[in-house]
Design a protein around this motif. Structure first.
Motif, mmCIF file in Angstrom:
data_model
loop_
_atom_site.group_PDB
_atom_site.id
_atom_site.type_symbol
_atom_site.label_atom_id
_atom_site.label_comp_id
_atom_site.label_asym_id
_atom_site.label_seq_id
_atom_site.Cartn_x
_atom_site.Cartn_y
_atom_site.Cartn_z
ATOM 1 N N TRP A 59 0.852 -1.209 0.000
ATOM 2 C CA TRP A 59 0.000 0.000 0.000
ATOM 3 C C TRP A 59 0.886 1.256 0.000
ATOM 4 N N LEU A 60 1.940 1.238 0.836
ATOM 5 C CA LEU A 60 2.818 2.427 0.911
ATOM 6 C C LEU A 60 3.514 2.657 -0.425
ATOM 7 N N GLU A 61 3.994 1.563 -1.026
ATOM 8 C CA GLU A 61 4.670 1.686 -2.322
ATOM 9 C C GLU A 61 3.711 2.206 -3.393
ATOM 10 N N ASN A 62 2.421 1.953 -3.162
ATOM 11 C CA ASN A 62 1.400 2.396 -4.114
ATOM 12 C C ASN A 62 0.965 3.844 -3.832
ATOM 13 N N GLY A 63 1.630 4.486 -2.851
ATOM 14 C CA GLY A 63 1.355 5.910 -2.610
ATOM 15 C C GLY A 63 0.415 6.194 -1.452
ATOM 16 N N ALA A 64 0.106 5.177 -0.637
ATOM 17 C CA ALA A 64 -0.854 5.409 0.466
ATOM 18 C C ALA A 64 -0.328 6.442 1.459
ATOM 19 N N CYS A 65 -1.267 7.162 2.091
ATOM 20 C CA CYS A 65 -0.933 8.053 3.208
ATOM 21 C C CYS A 65 -1.194 7.284 4.491
ATOM 22 N N LEU A 66 -0.311 7.469 5.484
ATOM 23 C CA LEU A 66 -0.435 6.719 6.729
ATOM 24 C C LEU A 66 -0.652 7.677 7.906
ATOM 25 N N TYR A 67 -1.647 7.382 8.724
ATOM 26 C CA TYR A 67 -2.005 8.268 9.842
ATOM 27 C C TYR A 67 -1.954 7.497 11.155
ATOM 28 N N VAL A 68 -1.462 8.165 12.204
ATOM 29 C CA VAL A 68 -1.456 7.555 13.542
ATOM 30 C C VAL A 68 -2.092 8.547 14.501
ATOM 31 N N CYS A 69 -3.019 8.073 15.340
ATOM 32 C CA CYS A 69 -3.622 8.956 16.340
ATOM 33 C C CYS A 69 -3.821 8.194 17.655
ATOM 34 N N GLY A 70 -3.580 8.886 18.777
ATOM 35 C CA GLY A 70 -3.793 8.297 20.103
ATOM 36 C C GLY A 70 -2.613 8.518 21.022
ATOM 37 N N ASP A 71 -2.396 7.569 21.897
ATOM 38 C CA ASP A 71 -1.380 7.698 22.948
ATOM 39 C C ASP A 71 0.025 7.960 22.384
ATOM 40 N N LYS A 72 0.627 9.035 22.895
ATOM 41 C CA LYS A 72 1.914 9.478 22.351
ATOM 42 C C LYS A 72 3.089 8.677 22.924
ATOM 43 N N THR A 73 3.021 8.490 24.264
ATOM 44 C CA THR A 73 4.228 7.981 24.924
ATOM 45 C C THR A 73 4.554 6.552 24.534
ATOM 46 N N ARG A 74 3.537 5.679 24.502
ATOM 47 C CA ARG A 74 3.859 4.279 24.251
ATOM 48 C C ARG A 74 3.465 3.864 22.847
ATOM 49 N N MET A 75 2.176 3.995 22.508
ATOM 50 C CA MET A 75 1.678 3.459 21.242
ATOM 51 C C MET A 75 2.402 4.054 20.033
ATOM 52 N N ALA A 76 2.478 5.394 19.970
ATOM 53 C CA ALA A 76 3.016 6.020 18.743
ATOM 54 C C ALA A 76 4.463 5.603 18.514
ATOM 55 N N ALA A 77 5.231 5.469 19.605
ATOM 56 C CA ALA A 77 6.639 5.068 19.464
ATOM 57 C C ALA A 77 6.715 3.612 19.005
ATOM 58 N N ASP A 78 5.860 2.748 19.570
ATOM 59 C CA ASP A 78 5.871 1.327 19.183
ATOM 60 C C ASP A 78 5.435 1.151 17.724
ATOM 61 N N VAL A 79 4.441 1.939 17.311
ATOM 62 C CA VAL A 79 3.963 1.836 15.926
ATOM 63 C C VAL A 79 5.074 2.289 14.970
ATOM 64 N N ASP A 80 5.785 3.331 15.351
ATOM 65 C CA ASP A 80 6.884 3.810 14.508
ATOM 66 C C ASP A 80 7.939 2.705 14.338
ATOM 67 N N ARG A 81 8.259 2.031 15.448
ATOM 68 C CA ARG A 81 9.230 0.924 15.382
ATOM 69 C C ARG A 81 8.707 -0.187 14.469
ATOM 70 N N ALA A 82 7.394 -0.489 14.601
ATOM 71 C CA ALA A 82 6.809 -1.566 13.791
ATOM 72 C C ALA A 82 6.862 -1.198 12.300
ATOM 73 N N LEU A 83 6.637 0.080 12.001
ATOM 74 C CA LEU A 83 6.668 0.505 10.594
ATOM 75 C C LEU A 83 8.064 0.298 10.004
ATOM 76 N N ARG A 84 9.081 0.621 10.817
ATOM 77 C CA ARG A 84 10.451 0.390 10.340
ATOM 78 C C ARG A 84 10.645 -1.094 10.030
ATOM 79 N N GLN A 85 10.107 -1.942 10.918
ATOM 80 C CA GLN A 85 10.232 -3.387 10.742
ATOM 81 C C GLN A 85 9.507 -3.838 9.466
ATOM 82 N N VAL A 86 8.335 -3.232 9.198
ATOM 83 C CA VAL A 86 7.577 -3.553 7.978
ATOM 84 C C VAL A 86 8.458 -3.286 6.752
ATOM 85 N N LEU A 87 9.170 -2.160 6.785
ATOM 86 C CA LEU A 87 9.996 -1.776 5.640
ATOM 87 C C LEU A 87 11.198 -2.706 5.509
#
Ligand SMILES: Cc1cc2nc3c(=O)[nH]c(=O)nc-3n(C[C@H](O)[C@H](O)[C@H](O)COP(=O)(O)OP(=O)(O)OC[C@H]3O[C@@H](n4cnc5c(N)ncnc54)[C@H](O)[C@@H]3O)c2cc1C
Ligand SMILES: NC(=O)c1ccc[n+]([C@@H]2O[C@H](COP(=O)([O-])OP(=O)(O)OC[C@H]3O[C@@H](n4cnc5c(N)ncnc54)[C@H](OP(=O)(O)O)[C@@H]3O)[C@@H](O)[C@H]2O)c1
Ligand SMILES: Cc1cc2nc3c(=O)[nH]c(=O)nc-3n(C[C@H](O)[C@H](O)[C@H](O)COP(=O)(O)O)c2cc1C
Length: 538
Positions: A482-510
């Motif tokens: 989806w990202l390679e196809n140009g998708a936009c990605l949005y994250v909303c919610g808890d800053k301290t734990r969730m957003a940091a973990d999701v960022d790490r997971a995205l790196r892993q996806v790549l």
């Protein structure tokens, strides 16, 4: 033609005020130069500070407008510029500069980001065109005063009519919306109380967009006001004049203008000076930042008053305590589907303290209101959190808990626009049976194929916690496609734990998509620069 100096107008802006002023200034400079100095060739650019960082060398004059966020931080589109400036990697020596700082006096670190920019530029040899101007929430008059000083320094006359702003609501002058509906989104027996609120704003002239938030000015509960009055040994009718200008009987100030939960640093510093109390001086020592944060998190105003009872005039202490700040809530419907309404998704904060149950100031107040009550609100635009302009573009939305709010608005909007792009939502909560927020809406969108994919992480329905980032990793190949196809990605919610973990997971996806760790970092940075990786986290 002679060459005019090259001017760079830079802004750091989270909700668009500084950017609006920067764009207005740029247009004004164009018009004024053309009218008054037509023989000069012009070079005026308007950029976010982060984009300006690479262009500083080409500018003779830097005109910067920055707001302040968080605890004295610069908005996200100015962080890179500020760190480069701190590291002395920007060539600012001999350049001319002016800074307009936007802020809110209710915050302890008023206009801190603008102050930092101004100080660092001056320290590194930039010449001051006009001194630093600091603007409160009603920033228009200060902006006009700044222009009146700045334009003559650029050889331009001041036009008779400066910026005339249309009426906007603010924390100081909110609109009184009417509460027309509320219901629990979690079941009555659930261990968490999340509610959906609808506020009517007919006639307000508030034009919001999907992705925006609303500021709510709460009222402190009578019980907590009485607790503070008792701790202070006051009746409530004593007159008090606060540093922020509010004055009147102390009971009234306590209910509307004074923060009762978190003891403010400015007040604690004053208290340390006048009492000389060792425990306070130790707490405020620069090496004790964490202990101070912990104290501010756990102690409240009544407790501080009790601890210094008899040592200070309580009215003087209350005059210095932080002001009651607005609380922000992401809007959970689109104006296209619900004109004249604001939809909010609010978790009622509740925790126990010394045996008593304490509710969040704003979330508890909202939950206590009968229908028909007035709620003071103002719009908090999020120009950095918008759906893609191209409706054919795919979007991936990651919003556990109340983080789902703006995505409900996005889905309403995409439905109304009949957008062709695909929509993928990752949502998570505790239990499917009792915490599935907006289940009916999501199922309807799924049936109508508006919601192309829905992945659910009910964290406590099995022995091992399952979170949204685990599902991202489970579907790594498709997310990557989806990202390679140009998708936009949005994250909303808890800053301290969730957003940091999701960022790490995205790196892993790549990385699983075949990239090195360094390339994955660069890929995410590029997505951010292209406004395809957007976050609204708190
Ligand atoms: C841009 C933005 C969008 C937001 N969107 C949403 C949204 O859509 N939905 C939503 O629900 N929230 C949202 N929030 C969060 C929201 O603004 C409030 O922060 C939240 O509702 C709590 O406010 P309150 O007044 O109820 O609690 P407060 O009275 O502010 O209480 C919070 C304070 O309580 C104390 N406290 C909390 N837990 C404990 C504990 N366990 N022990 C001791 N002390 C404790 C701490 O001092 C803490 O600072 C958003 C925030 C931002 C910045
Ligand atoms: N800083 C904190 O300690 C803290 C804690 C809770 C809430 N909050 C704040 O409270 C407000 C309301 O919270 P909310 O109702 O929106 O939801 P939330 O408390 O963030 O919970 C929503 C879901 O996210 C899960 N979750 C917990 N940690 C996670 C992580 N690291 N990554 C991904 N998912 C995770 C939760 O699981 P489990 O609950 O099963 O772990 C739950 O299923 C927000 O302002 C939030 O920032 C802060
Ligand atoms: C979550 C939040 C935090 C803020 N923190 C501060 C702060 O620490 N100091 C300050 O002076 N103003 C603070 N403000 C006020 C903003 O700087 C002010 O509203 C400004 O006009 C916003 O400009 P912008 O739209 O360009 O970002 C804060 C506002 C919000 C919404």
């Amino acid at each position: 033609m002679t060459a005019a100096p090259s001017i760079a107008v830079g802004y750091a802006s989270e909700s668009g005020n500084a950017e609006t002023l920067a764009r207005h200034l740029t247009q004004l400079l164009h018009d004024q130069f053309q009218q008054q100095l037509p023989s000069q060739t012009l070079s005026i650019t308007c950029l976010s500070l982060d984009d300006l960082a690479a262009q500083v060398a080409h500018a003779d004059i830097l005109l910067l407008i920055s707001s302040t966020y968080g605890a004295g931080d610069i908005p996200s589109n100015g962080g890179h510029f500020l760190s480069e400036l701190k590291a002395k990697r920007l060539q600012v020596q001999e350049k001319q500069m002016a800074v307009l700082a936007l802020g809110d006096r209710a915050y302890d670190s008023f206009c801190q980001a603008g102050r930092d920019l101004y100080r660092l530029l001056a320290e590194q040899g930039a010449h001051v065109l006009v001194p630093l101007f600091e603007a409160d929430t009603s920033f228009q008059p200060t902006y006009n005063q700044w222009l009146s000083r700045l334009l003559p320094r650029l050889g331009l006359a001041v036009p008779e009519k400066l910026l005339a702003f249309s009426k906007t609501y603010s924390a100081r002058e909110p609109f009184l919306a009417t509460l027309t509906h509320q219901h629990r989104l979690t079941s009555a027996t659930a261990d968490k109380d999340v509610r959906h609120y609808v506020l009517n704003i007919s006639g307000a002239g508030i034009h919001y967009q999907a992705g925006d938030s609303i500021g709510v000015m709460p009222v402190n509960s009578r019980q907590r006001v009485e607790e503070v009055l008792a701790a202070a040994g006051l009746q409530g009718n004593e007159y008090c004049r606060r540093a922020d200008g509010h004055d009147g009987p102390i009971a009234e100030l306590l209910s509307r203008y004074i923060e009762l939960t978190t003891p403010g640093q400015t007040m604690l510093q004053w208290l340390a000076e006048v009492t000389g109390a060792e425990w306070l001086q130790a707490l405020l020592h620069p090496s004790q930042v964490q202990a101070l944060c912990q104290f501010q998190f756990t102690a409240d105003l009544a407790e501080v008053l009790r601890r210094v009872s008899g040592q200070v005039d309580p009215l003087q202490l209350l005059a210095r305590q932080s002001g009651l700040l607005p609380r922000y809530y992401s809007l959970s419907a689109s104006p296209l589907s619900h004109p004249d309404e604001l939809h909010l998704t609010v978790a009622t904060l509740s925790y126990s303290k010394q045996g008593a149950t304490v509710q969040g100031t704003a979330s508890g107040w909202l939950a206590s209101l009968p229908l028909g009550s007035k709620v003071p609100v103002f719009l908090q635009p999020s120009p950095l959190f918008r759906l893609p302009e191209d409706p054919e573009r795919d979007v991936i939305m990651i919003g556990p808990g109340t983080g789902i709010a703006p995505f409900r608005a996005f889905l309403h909007e995409r439905e109304q626009l009949q957008a062709g792009g695909r929509n993928w939502l990752f949502f998570g909560e505790r239990h499917r049976a009792s915490h599935y927020l907006y289940q009916a809406d999501l199922l309807r969108w799924q049936l109508r194929k508006e919601l192309t994919r829905l992945d659910l992480a009910f964290s406590r329905d099995q022995a091992e916690s399952v979170y949204v980032q685990h599902l991202l990793l489970q579907h790594a190949a498709e997310v990557f496609a989806w990202l390679e196809n140009g998708a936009c990605l949005y994250v909303c919610g808890d800053k301290t734990r969730m957003a940091a973990d999701v960022d790490r997971a995205l790196r892993q996806v790549l990385v699983e998509g075949g990239m090195s760790v360094a390339d994955a970092g660069r890929y995410l940075l590029r997505l951010r620069m292209e406004k395809r990786y957007l976050r609204d986290v708190y």
